[in-house]
Scaffold this active site. Structure first.
Site, PDB file in Angstrom:
ATOM      1  N   TYR A 131       6.661   2.152  -2.268  1.00  0.00           N
ATOM      2  CA  TYR A 131       5.992   2.027  -1.643  1.00  0.00           C
ATOM      3  C   TYR A 131       6.510   2.380  -0.060  1.00  0.00           C
ATOM      4  O   TYR A 131       4.952   2.007   0.655  1.00  0.00           O
ATOM      5  CB  TYR A 131       4.701   1.022  -2.055  1.00  0.00           C
ATOM      6  N   PHE A 147      -1.172  -9.506  -9.044  1.00  0.00           N
ATOM      7  CA  PHE A 147      -2.827  -8.509  -9.249  1.00  0.00           C
ATOM      8  C   PHE A 147      -2.331  -7.411  -9.421  1.00  0.00           C
ATOM      9  O   PHE A 147      -1.540  -6.421  -9.157  1.00  0.00           O
ATOM     10  CB  PHE A 147      -3.363  -9.021  -8.306  1.00  0.00           C
TER      11      PHE A 147
HETATM   12  C1  COA Z   1       4.502   6.037  -9.904  1.00  0.00           C
HETATM   13  C2  COA Z   1       3.097   7.215  -9.792  1.00  0.00           C
HETATM   14  C3  COA Z   1       1.676   6.073  -9.749  1.00  0.00           C
HETATM   15  C4  COA Z   1       3.568   8.168  -8.923  1.00  0.00           C
HETATM   16  O1  COA Z   1       2.148   8.876  -8.918  1.00  0.00           O
HETATM   17  P1  COA Z   1       2.965  10.976  -8.297  1.00  0.00           P
HETATM   18  O2  COA Z   1       1.350  11.310  -8.531  1.00  0.00           O
HETATM   19  O3  COA Z   1       3.339  11.171  -9.688  1.00  0.00           O
HETATM   20  O4  COA Z   1       3.353  10.255  -6.940  1.00  0.00           O
HETATM   21  P2  COA Z   1       3.055  11.733  -5.589  1.00  0.00           P
HETATM   22  O5  COA Z   1       3.251  13.119  -6.835  1.00  0.00           O
HETATM   23  O6  COA Z   1       2.075  11.661  -5.009  1.00  0.00           O
HETATM   24  O7  COA Z   1       4.847  11.322  -5.331  1.00  0.00           O
HETATM   25  C5  COA Z   1       4.576  10.731  -4.091  1.00  0.00           C
HETATM   26  C6  COA Z   1       6.273  10.834  -3.175  1.00  0.00           C
HETATM   27  O8  COA Z   1       6.160   9.830  -3.974  1.00  0.00           O
HETATM   28  C7  COA Z   1       7.796  10.014  -4.942  1.00  0.00           C
HETATM   29  N1  COA Z   1       7.675   8.759  -6.575  1.00  0.00           N
HETATM   30  C8  COA Z   1       6.672   8.987  -6.944  1.00  0.00           C
HETATM   31  N2  COA Z   1       7.372   8.142  -7.970  1.00  0.00           N
HETATM   32  C9  COA Z   1       7.980   7.789  -7.780  1.00  0.00           C
HETATM   33  C10 COA Z   1       9.130   6.317  -8.657  1.00  0.00           C
HETATM   34  N3  COA Z   1       9.027   6.098  -9.736  1.00  0.00           N
HETATM   35  N4  COA Z   1      10.685   6.190  -8.351  1.00  0.00           N
HETATM   36  C11 COA Z   1      10.188   7.240  -6.799  1.00  0.00           C
HETATM   37  N5  COA Z   1      10.104   7.264  -6.022  1.00  0.00           N
HETATM   38  C12 COA Z   1       8.686   8.306  -6.176  1.00  0.00           C
HETATM   39  C13 COA Z   1       6.937  11.337  -5.461  1.00  0.00           C
HETATM   40  O9  COA Z   1       9.458  12.015  -5.746  1.00  0.00           O
HETATM   41  C14 COA Z   1       7.587  11.824  -3.991  1.00  0.00           C
HETATM   42  O10 COA Z   1       7.976  11.943  -3.073  1.00  0.00           O
HETATM   43  P3  COA Z   1       8.341  13.225  -1.689  1.00  0.00           P
HETATM   44  O11 COA Z   1       7.001  12.850  -1.120  1.00  0.00           O
HETATM   45  O12 COA Z   1       9.444  12.332  -1.270  1.00  0.00           O
HETATM   46  O13 COA Z   1       7.975  14.444  -2.614  1.00  0.00           O
HETATM   47  C15 COA Z   1       3.287   7.979 -10.734  1.00  0.00           C
HETATM   48  O14 COA Z   1       4.464   8.357 -11.367  1.00  0.00           O
HETATM   49  C16 COA Z   1       2.769   7.085 -12.275  1.00  0.00           C
HETATM   50  O15 COA Z   1       1.694   6.573 -12.227  1.00  0.00           O
HETATM   51  N6  COA Z   1       3.691   6.162 -12.971  1.00  0.00           N
HETATM   52  C17 COA Z   1       3.473   4.923 -14.182  1.00  0.00           C
HETATM   53  C18 COA Z   1       2.940   4.302 -13.778  1.00  0.00           C
HETATM   54  C19 COA Z   1       3.147   3.040 -12.788  1.00  0.00           C
HETATM   55  O16 COA Z   1       4.121   3.003 -12.277  1.00  0.00           O
HETATM   56  N7  COA Z   1       2.360   2.830 -11.447  1.00  0.00           N
HETATM   57  C20 COA Z   1       2.378   2.350 -10.152  1.00  0.00           C
HETATM   58  C21 COA Z   1       2.590   1.088 -10.321  1.00  0.00           C
HETATM   59  S1  COA Z   1       2.569  -0.396  -9.194  1.00  0.00           S
END
Ligand code: COA
Length: 409
Positions: free
Chosen positions: A127, A409
Site C-alpha cells: 500500500y 477492520f
Molecule cells: C494484493 C492483491 C489485491 C493485488 O491485486 P492485483 O490486482 O494483483 O494488483 P495490481 O495488478 O493492481 O498491482 C499494483 C502494483 O502492486 C504490486 N503488488 C500487488 N500485490 C503485491 C504484493 N502482494 N506485494 C508487493 N507488491 C504487490 C504489483 O506488482 C503492481 O506493481 P507495479 O504497479 O509496479 O506493476 C492481490 O494479490 C490479492 O488479492 N491478494 C490476496 C488477498 C490480499 O492480500 N488482499 C489485500 C488485503 S489487505
C-alpha cells in the site's frame, strides 16, 4: 502503474449482489464462508461504498470503505474511510485491478470530504505506492501468571462486574467513545460495528478458546477476554486472552488488568494489538517477564492534505515548508507551508524553498506522532534541506498518548 484491462469495469454493488461479493472476498483470502457470515458482513457494509470489479457480470475484485471517524492529537475526531475487503480473483492478479480499486476508493473518500483513509495490510509492500504509511504501531503482550503482579495492587477490583453481551453492549460503547475522543488513530465504532464485534459469539470464531467474558467497571472501563482451558501433568495450564481492554482512568485500568493477570487456573495471559505505550509494561512488578512483540500497524493516508494537517493541534509552535509527492492525489502534490501551534494549525500552498521533501505515505506515517520523522530520515525515506528540520518535525508531530487503534477492520 499497471493500467486496467478495458474488459473490466468497477462500480458499487447492489444489495442482490452482496452474497456473491462476500463469497468472492472469502475466496480471495483463501477462507471459508458460512451463510450467516454473509448477513454479518452485510450489517456493517455501506452498499454505496462497497465496490467490485466485474468481468461481464462476474465479480473478480473487491474493496469497500467503512465510515469512521478517527481520533486526533488535540482535535475532534475527523472523517476517515476504513478500507477493507481488498482482493482480486487468483487468476486475475497483476493486471491492474487493485490499482483501479484503490483509485475508486480514494475518490469515494475524497468526494465525501473525508480527510483520512486507513487500512490494515495483509502484506507490508502493497500500500505504500498508494500513499498509505504505517502510522500507528501496536504490540502483542504475553506474560506467565506468577509474574503478572502489579507493583501497586489495584483497589477497584471489587467494583468489577461480569456481565452478559447484552449488558456489555449497553454500557461499554460510552467508555470506548470517551477513549476514542483522546486517542490519536482510534476509529469510531458504530452500533452496527459493536453488534458485529460482540453481538454474537460463534464457536467457529473462537479458535479453540471458550466464550467471551465481559468484565465491566461501570462508566470507567471494561475487559473482554476468553480462556482456553489446558492441563499439563495434572496442573492447570490455561491461557487467558484479553480481547479488548479499555479504561478512562488509571485505577480502572489497573483493576481490569489485575483481574486478568491474577485469575486462578490461568498459566498464561496474552493480549494482541495493544498500544506501544501500554502502561502495563511499567506497572508489573517484574517488567522483564512481560514480553512485547511488534504487531500490526494501522496504515494511514492523507486524502485531503490541508484538511488533514489542520485537523489536529501540535506540540510546538513552528513553521515548515513541506514538498509533498502525491502521485494519486494531485490536489495534495506540491509545496505547503504548515504553521503549527498547540492551539491548531494553518496549511497553505507555498512557492517558497522547501524545508523537507517527502512522499505522502511518509507524511502519513509520522502525522499521528507514532513514528518519528528523524527515524524515517535515517531510513532514507525523507530528505531534509537544512540541519535539524526532522528533529523539529519530531517535536511538532509528537502526541500523547501514542496513536493506537484496538481492533482490525
Ligand atoms: C494484493 C492483491 C489485491 C493485488 O491485486 P492485483 O490486482 O494483483 O494488483 P495490481 O495488478 O493492481 O498491482 C499494483 C502494483 O502492486 C504490486 N503488488 C500487488 N500485490 C503485491 C504484493 N502482494 N506485494 C508487493 N507488491 C504487490 C504489483 O506488482 C503492481 O506493481 P507495479 O504497479 O509496479 O506493476 C492481490 O494479490 C490479492 O488479492 N491478494 C490476496 C488477498 C490480499 O492480500 N488482499 C489485500 C488485503 S489487505
Amino acid at each position: 502503474m499497471t493500467a486496467l484491462d478495458p474488459a473490466f469495469t468497477i462500480r458499487a454493488i447492489t444489495d442482490e449482489e452482496f452474497a456473491a461479493y462476500a463469497r468472492q472476498v472469502a475466496l480471495q483470502f483463501g477462507e471459508g464462508l458460512h451463510d450467516d457470515d454473509i448477513d454479518r458482513y452485510r450489517s456493517i457494509a455501506d452498499l454505496d461504498r462497497t465496490f467490485a470489479c466485474y468481468e461481464g457480470d462476474t465479480i473478480i475484485g473487491t474493496a469497500e470503505n467503512l465510515t469512521f471517524t478517527m481520533g486526533l492529537p488535540g482535535g475532534a475526531p475527523a472523517g476517515c474511510a476504513g478500507l477493507t475487503a481488498v482482493g482480486v480473483h487468483p487468476t486475475r492478479r497483476r493486471r491492474g485491478i487493485l490499482t483501479a480499486l484503490m483509485r475508486t476508493t480514494l475518490d469515494d473518500a475524497h468526494e465525501r470530504g473525508e480527510p483520512f483513509a486507513a487500512l490494515y495490510a495483509s502484506e507490508a509492500p502493497i500500500y505504500g505506492r498508494f500513499g498509505y504509511g504505517p502510522a500507528a504501531p501496536t504490540v502483542n503482550l504475553a506474560i506467565d501468571r506468577p509474574w503478572g503482579r502489579l507493583r501497586r495492587p489495584a483497589a477497584a477490583v471489587d467494583e468489577i462486574r461480569l456481565v452478559d453481551a447484552e449488558e456489555a453492549l449497553a454500557t461499554c460503547p460510552a467508555v470506548y467513545d470517551r477513549v476514542q475522543a483522546v486517542t490519536p488513530g482510534m476509529m469510531s465504532r458504530s452500533a452496527a460495528l459493536w453488534d458485529y464485534a460482540i453481538g454474537s459469539d460463534l464457536e467457529r470464531h473462537r479458535r479453540g478458546f471458550g466464550p467471551r467474558a465481559h468484565a465491566v467497571i461501570d462508566g470507567r472501563g471494561y475487559a473482554f477476554y476468553r480462556i482456553k482451558e489446558g492441563w499439563s501433568e495434572n496442573v492447570p495450564d490455561s491461557t487467558l486472552r484479553v480481547v479488548e481492554l479499555m479504561a478512562t482512568d488509571a485505577e480502572a485500568y489497573a483493576a481490569l488488568w489485575q483481574l486478568c493477570l491474577q485469575m486462578d487456573l490461568i498459566a498464561h495471559v496474552e493480549a494482541t494489538l495493544r498500544p506501544p505505550d501500554e502502561p502495563l509494561q511499567l506497572a508489573v512488578d517484574d517488567t522483564a517477564r512481560l514480553r512485547a512483540r511488534v504487531s500490526e500497524p494501522l496504515y494511514l493516508r492523507l486524502v485531503q492534505l490541508d484538511a488533514a494537517l489542520t485537523s489536529r493541534s501540535y506540540a510546538t509552535a513552528d513553521s515548515v515548508v513541506l514538498d509533498v509527492r502525491d502521485a494519486q492525489c494531485p490536489w495534495n502534490d506540491g509545496r505547503w507551508r504548515l504553521e503549527t501551534s498547540p492551539d491548531g494549525a494553518t496549511c497553505e500552498r507555498s512557492a517558497e524553498e522547501p524545508d523537507v521533501t517527502l512522499d505522502t505515505a511518509e507524511l502519513a506515517t509520522c502525522f499521528l506522532g507514532g513514528v518519528r520523522a528523524s527515524v524515517l530520515g535515517r531510513a532514507r525515506r525523507i530528505e531534509q534541506h537544512g540541519d535539524g528540520v526532522l528533529q523539529r518535525l519530531d517535536q511538532l508531530f509528537s502526541a500523547d498518548p501514542a496513536p493506537w487503534n484496538p481492533s482490525l477492520f
